[in-house]
Design an enzyme around this catalytic site. Structure first.
Site, PDB file in Angstrom:
ATOM      1  N   SER A  79       0.948  -1.132  -0.013  1.00  0.00           N
ATOM      2  CA  SER A  79       0.087  -0.076   0.128  1.00  0.00           C
ATOM      3  C   SER A  79       0.832   1.216  -0.031  1.00  0.00           C
ATOM      4  CB  SER A  79      -1.015   0.078   1.118  1.00  0.00           C
ATOM      5  OG  SER A  79      -0.142  -0.053   2.555  1.00  0.00           O
ATOM      6  N   TYR A 143      -0.257   1.885  -7.080  1.00  0.00           N
ATOM      7  CA  TYR A 143      -1.246   1.146  -6.073  1.00  0.00           C
ATOM      8  C   TYR A 143      -2.642   1.591  -6.269  1.00  0.00           C
ATOM      9  CZ  TYR A 143      -3.397   1.357  -1.477  1.00  0.00           C
ATOM     10  OH  TYR A 143      -4.372   1.355  -0.485  1.00  0.00           O
ATOM     11  N   PHE A 171      -9.706   6.683   3.097  1.00  0.00           N
ATOM     12  CA  PHE A 171      -8.862   7.616   2.636  1.00  0.00           C
ATOM     13  C   PHE A 171      -7.465   7.227   3.628  1.00  0.00           C
ATOM     14  CE2 PHE A 171     -12.240   8.753   0.549  1.00  0.00           C
ATOM     15  CZ  PHE A 171     -12.173   9.960  -0.484  1.00  0.00           C
TER      16      PHE A 171
END
Length: 327
Positions: A79, A143, A171
């Site tokens: 991530s 990503y 988020f």
């Protein structure tokens, strides 16, 4: 009596371990699959841990044959935006190819309920004051594309194979277990708040601000932060909607409030009472200027609202950081 048998993939990581504990406290039986490449075995409590890679079809097959899972929750992804730009193959292999292996085993064993951890990175460099789920998706880094590809795959599988996916685009997850048992332990750490807290505690000499010339109110990036416990609660509500037979959907998860990096720095100073040395560097590739969620849809559909403020996220993470710094 258990509410159901849940497989949490990536359940030894930061968000996954909080999800496992939340599910346990909510009355579910949980099994964790994690290769521990970034997760921690001691973060898995009140659940069985199976140490294996997401792409290991043999282990996946044995696992699905051994238990009648009611649902799968997927948190196992690389991530880091910057790393995805320099190492795109790793991101597409791990985030896309290995997720396909998981979905194949689910189909083989008749498991059709799937909760997927997606990301606001699918929106790319959006310029809306608040980004809704109907906003266009145009990722600007691998990503974001890896997550967007899986979202499309899930839609296609829902149409052709009757998969029922719930997709959460969140988020910036932040904070820690309010009781101090779990928190962020990335190595190396790349997330904003823990990096600032390490600088505040003395475990890090300073904090690097990447980019001070964005077209924002103070020149630093603006982001929307959501407490990890609020995030887990939303995932559970989405899971329970699917288990009741409701259709899957796509939801943003955030606080709906944007904070600049400089504002987060001030929050850390305010909450901890410590100074934080800050140095400025050039922008990082792949970082959009502004990402703030419109969370109206999830509030209406699932009855979810965030509970925690930015200062509370910082305070809970600070408790975890100071415990680590002392021991």
């Amino acid at each position: 009596m258990s509410k159901g048998e849940i497989l949490v993939v990536g359940g030894a990581g930061y968000i996954g371990s909080h999800m496992v504990e939340h599910l346990y406290r909510s009355g579910y039986r949980v099994t964790v699959l994690d290769n521990l490449s970034t997760g921690h075995a001691d973060a898995v409590v009140n659940a069985e841990l199976v140490v294996a890679d997401l792409g290991d079809r043999e282990t996946l097959g044995r696992l699905f044959r051994s238990k009648a899972f009611d649902a799968v929750m997927h948190f196992a992804a690389l991530s880091e935006v910057g790393a995805s730009v320099t190492q795109p193959e790793a991101y597409y292999q791990n985030n896309v190819a290995k997720t396909l292996a998981l979905l194949a085993e689910m189909r083989c064993h008749g498991v059709d309920t799937f909760v997927f951890s997606s990301t606001a990175a699918v929106y790319g460099d959006a310029h809306e004051s608040a980004i809704g789920e109907s906003s266009g998706t145009s990722p600007i880094n691998p990503y974001g594309w890896s997550k967007r590809f899986i979202e499309q795959i899930l839609r296609d599988y829902a149409h052709s194979y009757a998969l029922r996916p719930m997709i959460f685009r969140y988020f910036n997850a932040a904070g820690a277990d309010p009781e101090g048992r779990l928190g962020e332990r990335h190595d190396p750490e790349t997330h904003l708040i823990p990096l600032l807290l390490q600088a505040a505690s003395g475990r890090r000499a300073d904090f690097t601000l990447f980019g001070s010339d964005y077209l924002t109110q103070d020149g630093s990036c603006v982001r929307d932060f959501i407490h990890v416990d609020d995030l887990c609660r939303a995932h559970r509500l989405g899971l329970e909607a699917l288990l009741r037979g409701e259709p899957g959907d796509v939801f943003n998860l955030g606080s709906g409030v944007g904070y600049s990096v400089l504002q987060v720095i001030e929050s850390v100073r305010r909450v901890t009472g410590c100074d934080v040395a800050v140095k400025t560097a050039d922008r990082r590739p792949g970082d959009p200027a502004y990402l703030v969620a419109d969370v109206t849809k999830v509030e209406r559909a699932l009855g979810w609202r965030p509970h925690y403020s930015l200062d509370e996220m910082v305070a809970h993470a600070w408790r975890f950081e100071t415990d680590r710094a002392q021991g």
